[in-house]
Enzyme design. Structure first.
Site, PDB file in Angstrom:
ATOM      1  N   LYS A   1      10.576  -3.324  14.017  1.00 51.95           N
ATOM      2  CA  LYS A   1      10.794  -2.672  15.309  1.00 51.95           C
ATOM      3  C   LYS A   1      12.247  -2.830  15.762  1.00 51.95           C
ATOM      4  CE  LYS A   1       7.537  -2.996  18.601  1.00 51.95           C
ATOM      5  NZ  LYS A   1       7.113  -1.819  19.387  1.00 51.95           N
TER       6      LYS A   1
ATOM      7  N   ARG B   1       8.121  -7.828  23.137  1.00 48.50           N
ATOM      8  CA  ARG B   1       7.192  -7.443  22.059  1.00 48.50           C
ATOM      9  C   ARG B   1       7.547  -8.143  20.762  1.00 48.50           C
ATOM     10  NH1 ARG B   1       5.333  -1.830  23.393  1.00 48.50           N
ATOM     11  NH2 ARG B   1       6.699  -1.099  25.026  1.00 48.50           N
TER      12      ARG B   1
ATOM     13  N   GLY C   1      -1.411  -4.311  16.386  1.00 45.37           N
ATOM     14  CA  GLY C   1      -2.329  -4.985  17.308  1.00 45.37           C
ATOM     15  C   GLY C   1      -2.554  -6.455  17.041  1.00 45.37           C
TER      16      GLY C   1
ATOM     17  N   MET D   1      -0.301  -9.026  17.159  1.00 46.54           N
ATOM     18  CA  MET D   1       0.437 -10.019  17.943  1.00 46.54           C
ATOM     19  C   MET D   1       0.618  -9.552  19.378  1.00 46.54           C
ATOM     20  SD  MET D   1       3.031 -11.546  15.220  1.00 46.54           S
ATOM     21  CE  MET D   1       3.504  -9.931  14.762  1.00 46.54           C
TER      22      MET D   1
ATOM     23  N   ARG E   1       9.034   3.978  12.921  1.00 46.46           N
ATOM     24  CA  ARG E   1       8.811   3.180  11.711  1.00 46.46           C
ATOM     25  C   ARG E   1       8.189   4.098  10.666  1.00 46.46           C
ATOM     26  NH1 ARG E   1       3.916  -0.376  14.320  1.00 46.46           N
ATOM     27  NH2 ARG E   1       2.547   1.377  14.654  1.00 46.46           N
TER      28      ARG E   1
ATOM     29  N   HIS F   1      -7.050   1.804  17.122  1.00 47.95           N
ATOM     30  CA  HIS F   1      -7.043   0.659  16.212  1.00 47.95           C
ATOM     31  C   HIS F   1      -7.865   0.952  14.957  1.00 47.95           C
ATOM     32  CE1 HIS F   1      -8.593  -3.230  14.721  1.00 47.95           C
ATOM     33  NE2 HIS F   1      -7.329  -3.605  14.917  1.00 47.95           N
TER      34      HIS F   1
ATOM     35  N   SER G   1      -2.475  -7.438 -29.594  1.00 50.94           N
ATOM     36  CA  SER G   1      -2.888  -6.986 -28.264  1.00 50.94           C
ATOM     37  C   SER G   1      -3.277  -8.233 -27.471  1.00 50.94           C
ATOM     38  CB  SER G   1      -4.062  -6.027 -28.375  1.00 50.94           C
ATOM     39  OG  SER G   1      -4.441  -5.627 -27.072  1.00 50.94           O
TER      40      SER G   1
ATOM     41  N   CYS H   1      -4.660  -5.729 -23.345  1.00 58.03           N
ATOM     42  CA  CYS H   1      -5.929  -5.063 -23.034  1.00 58.03           C
ATOM     43  C   CYS H   1      -6.808  -5.902 -22.117  1.00 58.03           C
ATOM     44  CB  CYS H   1      -6.667  -4.694 -24.304  1.00 58.03           C
ATOM     45  SG  CYS H   1      -7.101  -6.114 -25.308  1.00 58.03           S
TER      46      CYS H   1
ATOM     47  N   TYR I   1       2.520  -0.859 -24.969  1.00 51.76           N
ATOM     48  CA  TYR I   1       1.529  -0.162 -24.142  1.00 51.76           C
ATOM     49  C   TYR I   1       0.702  -1.150 -23.335  1.00 51.76           C
ATOM     50  CZ  TYR I   1      -2.060  -1.509 -27.556  1.00 51.76           C
ATOM     51  OH  TYR I   1      -2.901  -2.224 -28.354  1.00 51.76           O
TER      52      TYR I   1
HETATM   53  C1  PEP Z   1      -9.453 -10.478 -23.066  1.00 50.98           C
HETATM   54  O1  PEP Z   1      -9.850 -11.587 -23.359  1.00 50.98           O
HETATM   55  O2  PEP Z   1      -8.486 -10.256 -22.324  1.00 50.98           O
HETATM   56  C2  PEP Z   1     -10.143  -9.291 -23.596  1.00 50.98           C
HETATM   57  C3  PEP Z   1      -9.679  -8.077 -23.366  1.00 50.98           C
HETATM   58  O3  PEP Z   1     -11.318  -9.508 -24.209  1.00 50.98           O
HETATM   59  P1  PEP Z   1     -12.703  -9.756 -23.463  1.00 50.98           P
HETATM   60  O4  PEP Z   1     -12.467  -9.505 -22.013  1.00 50.98           O
HETATM   61  O5  PEP Z   1     -13.664  -8.797 -24.050  1.00 50.98           O
HETATM   62  O6  PEP Z   1     -12.973 -11.172 -23.811  1.00 50.98           O
END
Ligand code: PEP
Ligand code: MG
Length: 893
Positions: free
Chosen positions: A28, A98, A107, A109, A354, A470, A779, A846, A866
């Protein structure tokens, strides 16, 4: 000694601060300074910095003498600017006090208005305004606000006196109250405050000012603010600034007004001026839902079927002045703004600007439109969208064809459809959600005290309040569907029922709300999938051009794989084959295989599973049309497949043509006390190579079948789980290569494939250089890697994680957002060591972290190829990857 500057002036066309000083001056204060410098009409004032807030808490809530001197000088500057004096009996300066932290906390404070009034200066205000009623009304509002916020007097005590007075004197509305009435009320307030506190209401204006400053700093640590910060991940050490500013009055007569507006529609993003105002009212009246606010524009009035005149009609000149301010602010800030203004006796004043909070849909439209309007670049548009908010756009909306029983309609305050059981209090919401129910929180209006209930509800429905109430603002911020101001609702909290158009809806009844149309419906209404074209498609295309990281999906079923492709996945990064085993039709054969006493028994069962697996992979390859598919060999502890019930044991015995006693014995033998660290992952492939052999054969035969059927060539990536020692991978890779050669030999079709490993154990990360001799890709299974590196069970962390979060031991749940310092270092080491052995080694992630924006940033930074995440999070990861690429290129610049 270097003296810290605690106080910054603004107003009269200049300012000591600017918008870039948000951390020091709060949002503000920084923007008031910026608007002053832009030459906009901002009442003069000053900001006490957030640094002082930190100092204040670190030094026993004391005010150093330097601060007092700085405040005195800044106050004198306001007096000069306005031409009145603080505490002057004839021409008194009144100020507002304020809070204003770095991030907006609507809202949460405290605020005090009309400060500087006392029994003497109120007479000066009568002189100055020529309006005794206004002056006494201002004074009673001040006593009420200051009494509650600073002195801690319960606001009900003020309400009771007011209601009693109105009742006795037959005044129906506040507007029926005369100057004399307000004066009488002030006396009653004084008596009550003195009775409650044992001392009179402070008459010394300087004492008032310091009291209010202390209260605002104090409110940084009130429970509401603490909850809000926790919900929004805002750190406590940011502190709040305090803004002291000359009062302007929107309630000095019919040529006065006050309002709030967004420079574009915050719900849809449409480029129209969007706001509400009230003639002859003070700021809080608009947001408090006490009077029904009127629309700013004629278009807004018509769209909302309102009979009340718009500002565009009532004050055309001031409206056009305000519209010019709107254009100027958008050009200057290059973003949608949320503004507050007051008109005092025909003069427009700007009180706040803002960055406006908006729905995910609006954020997307505004970003894309602003690129078309050449206000921002494509890269800026990509940076503007919070990846996590895309979630709101990716989830289903109400099916327009579904049958619905609409009982009433309110304002479309925050889009999205939600069904749930009616609850009337925030606490009930929490209780029901804990019991596993989806709930809709139904309130006359919400207040900051309801925040915990709003956070867990699927949707929010209120009877009162506008688009800036609100409920509306908070719901939009949280991404919760909200219908506000459904005025036909008659809510009876005591009876736990809401009656609308002769229909009674009780607590626990199912209703559906549509925050995009404002409709309220009985029961649960069917939903449909979102459209992914239009603005969404445009933004995603920009993100895809910018990002370096590829994005894949974790998918094993045809439905998941199709969803993943629809959301733009560039392959499958993890196909968990065990999910295919749990299928109800197969579990018996799987159990038969596991519980077999010897290899021959296992092979008999595996032969039954092979064609099913082969078909699974065939379908996946077909859907993925030549995109990379990483298939992980069986991973979970066999323990998880074991039958528990007698009937299940009997079923397995029948299928395997053996007796139930043997099944039971083998089951006991396989039982593990710590299965997550037990017989799982590649250890299964080591003990029972025939299982992996069957899986690998199914993969290769499916690949051959696809190619023979004329499908796009596939190069399966076979991934071995839970490797810790190179030798494990060496043994399993030999098995895979052998089966591949056999399939090629039989089919005569050339196959290309890769063998890689998951990195899920600290040892694997440390020995990555060694393991990379046998692995063509890595991975990171960061779910297991987090579990094994931290020694925290991924299944049981929920019991103590809330304590760890509350105490700041973990800022984020490490299973949701990567522990970059610890687990992250293991990732970093593995990437370096792996690539030292095998330059260009393909590396992905993953674990669940692959769809978490902060973790995606980290993955980009350490050079992964990736990320792979659940299908619904693919767009989130695409956008986060683009933002990561932009932030790393700006670091290098
Ligand atoms: C992991 O362990 O991150 C994974 C992808 O395998 P899972 O979750 O199947 O054990
Ligand atoms: Mg794992």
């Amino acid at each position: 000694m270097s003296i810290t500057k605690w106080v910054y002036d603004f107003g009269n066309g200049k300012a000591e601060g600017c918008a870039a000083m948000k951390n020091l001056l709060g949002g503000k204060g920084a923007n008031l300074a910026e608007m002053s410098s832009l030459g906009l009409p901002v009442p003069p004032g000053f900001t006490i910095t957030t640094e002082f807030c930190t100092y204040y808490y670190a030094n026993g809530k004391q005010y150093p003498s330097e601060l007092k001197a700085e405040v005195a000088a800044a106050l004198a500057a306001i007096e000069t600017g306005v031409g009145s004096r603080f505490g002057d009996p004839v021409n008194p300066l009144l100020v507002s006090v304020r809070s204003g932290s770095r991030a907006s906390m609507p809202g949460m404070m405290d605020t005090v208005l009309n400060l500087g009034l006392n029994n003497v200066t109120v007479l000066g205000l009568i002189e100055r305004s020529g309006d005794a009623r206004f002056a006494f009304d201002s004074y009673r509002r001040f006593i009420q606000m200051y009494g509650n916020v600073v002195l801690g007097v319960d606001h009900h005590l003020f309400e009771e006196i007011l209601e009693e007075y109105k009742h006795v004197n037959r005044r129906a509305l506040d507007t029926d109250m005369t100057a004399e009435d307000w004066r009488a009320l002030i006396s009653a307030y004084h008596v009550m405050v003195e009775r409650e506190l044992g001392r009179p209401f402070p008459q010394d204006v300087h004492e008032q000012l310091w009291g209010a400053i202390g209260a605002v700093f104090g409110s940084w640590m009130n429970p509401r603010a603490i909850t809000y910060r926790r919900l929004h991940d805002l750190p406590a050490d940011w502190g709040t600034a305090v803004n002291v500013q000359a009062m302007v009055f929107g309630n000095m007569g019919e040529n006065c007004a006050t309002g709030v507006a967004f420079t574009r529609n915050p719900s849809t993003g449409e480029n129209v001026f969007y706001g509400e105002y009230l003639v002859n009212a003070q700021g809080e009246d608009v947001v408090a839902g006490i009077r029904t606010p009127q629309h700013l524009t004629v278009a807004g009035k018509l769209a909302n079927h309102s009979d009340l005149p718009s500002m565009e009609e009532v004050m055309p000149e001031l409206f056009s002045q305000l519209d010019n301010v709107r254009v100027l602010l958008e050009r200057h800030y290059r973003d949608m703004q949320d503004i507050e203004f007051t008109v005092q006796q025909g003069n427009l004043y700007m009180l706040q600007t803002r960055t406006g909070k908006r729905t995910a849909a609006a954020a997307l439209k505004i970003a894309v439109d602003m690129v078309d309007e050449r206000l921002i670049t494509e890269a800026e548009a990509v940076q503007r969208i919070d990846p996590a908010s895309l979630d709101q756009l990716l989830h289903p909306t109400l099916d327009p064809k579904a049958k619905r029983t609409v009982v009433t309609r309110g304002l479309p305050a925050s889009p999205g459809a939600a069904s749930g059981r009616v609850v009337f209090t925030a606490n009930d919401a929490v209780i029901q959600v804990t019991l596993g129910e989806a709930v809709i929180l139904v309130r006359i209006e919400t207040s900051p005290d309801d925040i915990h209930g709003m956070a867990v509800a699927k949707g929010i429905l209120t009877a009162r309040g506008g688009m800036t109430s609100h409920a509306a603002v908070v719901a939009r911020g949280m991404g919760r569907p909200c219908v506000a101001g459904a005025g036909e609702l008659r809510i009876d909290y005591k009876a736990q029922v809401v009656v609308v158009n002769n229909v009674s809806i009780k607590a626990g009844d199912l209703i559906t709300i549509d925050g995009a149309t404002g409709e309220v419906m009985l029961g649960k209404v069917a939903t449909i999938q979102p459209a992914l074209s239009g603005d969404f498609g445009k933004l995603m295309a920009w993100a895809d051009r910018i990002r370096r990281l590829k994005v894949r999906a974790n998918a094993e079923t045809p439905l998941d794989a199709r969803t993943a492709r629809r959301f733009g996945a560039e392959g499958i990064g993890l196909c968990r084959t065990e999910h295919m085993f749990f299928d109800a039709a197969r579990i018996i054969v799987v159990r038969e295989m596991i519980l077999a006493e010897d290899e021959a028994g296992r092979r008999t069962a595996l032969a039954k599973i092979l064609p099913m697996q082969q078909n699974d992979f065939f379908e996946l390859f077909q859907i993925m049309e030549g995109l990379p598919v990483t298939i992980r060999l069986l991973d979970p502890p066999l323990h998880e497949f074991l039958p528990h019930l007698d009937s299940e044991m009997e079923e397995v015995a029948r299928a395997a043509d053996t007796d139930v006693l043997k099944v039971r014995q083998r089951s006991l033998q396989l039982h593990e006390s710590n299965p997550m660290l037990g017989h799982r992952g590649c250890r299964l492939g080591i003990s029972y190579p025939e299982i992996y052999e069957m899986q690998v054969r199914a993969i290769f035969q499916a690949a051959v079948d696809i190619m023979m059927a004329g499908g796009a060539p596939v190069a399966p990536e076979i991934m071995v789980p839970l490797v810790g020692m190179r030798k494990e991978l060496t043994i399993i890779k030999e098995l895979i290569d052998r089966v591949a050669a056999e399939v090629v030999g039989v089919s005569g079709v050339a196959l290309s494939y890769q063998v890689g490993t998951m990195i899920e154990l600290p040892r694997a990360a440390l020995r990555a250089g060694d393991i990379a001799h046998d692995a063509q890709f890595f991975s990171f299974g960061t779910n297991d890697l987090t579990q094994t590196a931290l020694g925290i069970s991924r299944d049981d962390a929920g019991t103590f994680m809330p304590d760890y979060r509350r105490l700041g031991i973990f800022e984020q749940d490490p299973f949701a957002s990567l522990d970059t310092e610890g687990v992250g270092e293991l990732l970093h080491i593995a990437v370096e060591r792996g690539r030292a052995t095998r330059p260009g080694l393909k590396v992905g992630i993953c674990g669940e972290h692959g769809g978490d924006p902060a973790s995606v940033h980290f993955c980009d930074k350490i050079g992964l190829d990736y990320v792979s995440c659940s299908p619904y999070r693919v767009p989130i990861a695409r956008l986060a990857a683009a933002q990561a690429a932009l932030s790393s290129s700006s670091i290098q610049d």
